[in-house]
Design a protein around this motif. Sequence first.
Motif, PDB file in Angstrom:
ATOM      1  N   LEU A  62      -4.125   8.011   0.520  1.00 21.99           N
ATOM      2  CA  LEU A  62      -3.516   6.860   1.188  1.00 21.99           C
ATOM      3  C   LEU A  62      -2.426   7.360   2.131  1.00 21.99           C
ATOM      4  CD1 LEU A  62      -3.152   3.782   1.503  1.00 21.99           C
ATOM      5  CD2 LEU A  62      -1.495   3.887  -0.380  1.00 21.99           C
ATOM      6  N   SER A  64       0.340   6.270   4.985  1.00 24.40           N
ATOM      7  CA  SER A  64       1.070   5.105   5.487  1.00 24.40           C
ATOM      8  C   SER A  64       2.150   5.550   6.469  1.00 24.40           C
ATOM      9  CB  SER A  64       1.695   4.308   4.344  1.00 24.40           C
ATOM     10  OG  SER A  64       2.633   5.099   3.644  1.00 24.40           O
ATOM     11  N   GLU A  66       5.458   3.787   8.819  1.00 25.23           N
ATOM     12  CA  GLU A  66       6.306   2.620   9.046  1.00 25.23           C
ATOM     13  C   GLU A  66       7.091   2.791  10.343  1.00 25.23           C
ATOM     14  OE1 GLU A  66       8.767   1.868   5.696  1.00 25.23           O
ATOM     15  OE2 GLU A  66       7.114   1.762   4.265  1.00 25.23           O
ATOM     16  N   LYS A  86       4.230  -1.756   9.546  1.00 21.67           N
ATOM     17  CA  LYS A  86       3.626  -0.792   8.621  1.00 21.67           C
ATOM     18  C   LYS A  86       2.121  -0.743   8.822  1.00 21.67           C
ATOM     19  CE  LYS A  86       3.305   0.504   3.731  1.00 21.67           C
ATOM     20  NZ  LYS A  86       3.710   0.181   2.336  1.00 21.67           N
ATOM     21  N   VAL A  87       1.576   0.496   8.819  1.00 22.03           N
ATOM     22  CA  VAL A  87       0.134   0.736   8.828  1.00 22.03           C
ATOM     23  C   VAL A  87      -0.199   1.613   7.639  1.00 22.03           C
ATOM     24  CG1 VAL A  87      -1.807   1.788  10.046  1.00 22.03           C
ATOM     25  CG2 VAL A  87      -0.083   0.548  11.330  1.00 22.03           C
ATOM     26  N   ALA A  88      -1.204   1.215   6.864  1.00 21.77           N
ATOM     27  CA  ALA A  88      -1.633   2.020   5.718  1.00 21.77           C
ATOM     28  C   ALA A  88      -3.154   2.113   5.729  1.00 21.77           C
ATOM     29  CB  ALA A  88      -1.147   1.398   4.412  1.00 21.77           C
ATOM     30  N   ARG A  90      -6.702   4.458   3.919  1.00 21.15           N
ATOM     31  CA  ARG A  90      -7.276   5.509   3.089  1.00 21.15           C
ATOM     32  C   ARG A  90      -8.332   6.241   3.895  1.00 21.15           C
ATOM     33  NH1 ARG A  90      -5.845   5.575  -2.121  1.00 21.15           N
ATOM     34  NH2 ARG A  90      -4.855   3.701  -2.992  1.00 21.15           N
ATOM     35  N   SER A 107      -4.866  -1.501   6.487  1.00 19.37           N
ATOM     36  CA  SER A 107      -4.048  -2.718   6.527  1.00 19.37           C
ATOM     37  C   SER A 107      -2.942  -2.531   7.553  1.00 19.37           C
ATOM     38  CB  SER A 107      -3.444  -3.028   5.157  1.00 19.37           C
ATOM     39  OG  SER A 107      -2.534  -2.023   4.773  1.00 19.37           O
TER      40      SER A 107
END
Length: 658
Positions: A62, A64, A66, A86-88, A90, A107
């Motif tokens: 994962l 992420s 910010e 924020k971008v996250a 996998r 997301s």
Amino acid sequence: MRRRTKRILSISSIVFVLLVTIFIVWFDWNMIKPYVERQVTEKTGREFVIRDLDVRLSLNPLISAEGISLANAEWGTEQPMLDVDKVAFRISLWDLLLGDVVLPEVSVARSKIILEKSADGKRNWDLKKEEEKEAELPEIGKLTLEEGQLTYRDPKTETDVIARIFTDPAADAREMPLDVKAEGKFTGLKFKAQAQGGKIMSLADKTLPYPIKASADVGTTHAEVDGTITGLEKLAKMDLKLNVQGEDLSALYPITGIVFFPSPPYQISGRVEHQKTEWSMKGFSGQVGKSDLGGDLLFDTGGERPILRGDVVSKVLDLNDLQGFIGARKAPQPQDTPAEKEKKKASIEAQKDRILPDQEFKVDRLQAMDADIKFTGESIRNKDLPVEHLVTHLKIDNGLLAIDPANFSVAGGNIIANVTINAREETPSGEAKVDFKRMQLPKLFPKVELTHGSTGVIGGTAKIKSHGKSVGSLLGSADGRLGLIMSGGQISNLMLEVVGLDGGEIMKFLVTGDKNVKVRCGVVDFGIKKGIMTTETFIIDTADTNIIGEGQISLVDETIEMKVSPQPKDFSIVSLRTPVHIGGTFKEPTVYPDKMLAIRVGAAVVLGIFATPVAALIPLIETGPGEDNDCKALIASTKQPLPQHSQGSKKKDGPKKH
């Protein structure tokens, strides 16, 4: 020895993996931020910033980030162009080892994007490009958008729209998980819309039809669509059910770029299909004012100018719904601003005493696109005009409008017009040829009771050339000729006696009944110069009475100055010798005998008939000097070239002799 070597290698591998794992776990990923920021900045030409970067290891790590931002262009209205809280996502390590980038989950939370154009047409999304090769998008499994906002601005088109985009938390359970709500200003008009769409990542597949359902309000126009779009970025293909309604079809021009003439309120529905440069609406149906419409339309943007082609049919056509085509002014509407209402009121007030429309042509719109439209009105609804059927073919070619022909079925005959308006210059010019064929007198004036017992066929022709910025100004500058002929048939004797104000005969007919008189010939011939129609020939010759007329009709100020002189061929001691005058305006004509008080009549004046003839009866002496006229000579006179010296000048030497 070999066992020992294998054991050492195994231990070394485990230690290496542990060291790598420890390194990754304890590694501060923010240490590579400067490298990432520098790479993106160099490739885009815009400053790129990441506030925090983090990686959590697993088979699908994962990642992420910010506080992501990408600077806007220097001329942009505000900074930055891209701002993401924020971008996250996998990433699949197994697919990565095989050379594919697969992101099972992505997301994006609280993102803001500004797309805008400058006044001179620059686009802020045109970033610096070092490679011409198009980057391939990764495969994404599930995409979640939370509180996304997209702003689009274009000062040239007066567009400023803010769209809020998000996906439903239960996206997997919905066929159309994407929700969009937008509002603002589009092409200077108030704009509000909402839409639902399929999974966002299916948009990346340019061959997959993307489902969409949307509604929008732009100014006074409301539209609803439901269907699919393939290749959304370039709108490669489209299949949508469309329903659109509004106060005026011409309001669609700033929205669609398609030119329509002003109309009353309308509602149209059909299926819109799009491939390459063609947009089609086949089998549409709807209502415009009190008229129904249906047919096929095709809008093609692939040529030098876009062109609208169509075959449109109205089963029941109300002629009042075509007033906008000739430039009739429209009354203030509830949705108009106070300034617009005042402007329309002032415009209508200035036009209240006139009939000919003075609304200027929108020359830029006639030059904006071409057209080739066939229109049929199968049945005509109009309480004032005896029009039964209409077939017309309209073409526009780079500002040159041609109606060839407009064929009206009128009073048992036809009026066939061929009209061209050249709007390629600042001041449009026009030419028209109108043929009147076999129109029947009683059907031509169905509301005039005195024509009900009459027969006879009317024909003729008109040719004019002119220039001007409206229908009124075109007619007000017209040069040409108008000739009408009535040959054969019968005309009401009572009508002739009314025209001649023969009181004794009128009283006899009112008591014992009307009789018809054979018409030998009737010719009305006007020369037209600078909008002034001047009589060249005006005579109706019957066995009972000659009616001779002279005067002028002004298309400039819409006034009438005509004198009709009846010459009965019989003797009557109570016949009025003085001529009858027709005066006033097109809107309020008047009929009166010499030196008598004017009697006002309605707009339908037929051969000098007025509504209350009894009020004008005066006992005078009539000697009956009328003589028979040669119909062949009268008809031939309408075919001669118009005398140059007589056009446009007002006659002052009395009636023309025949």
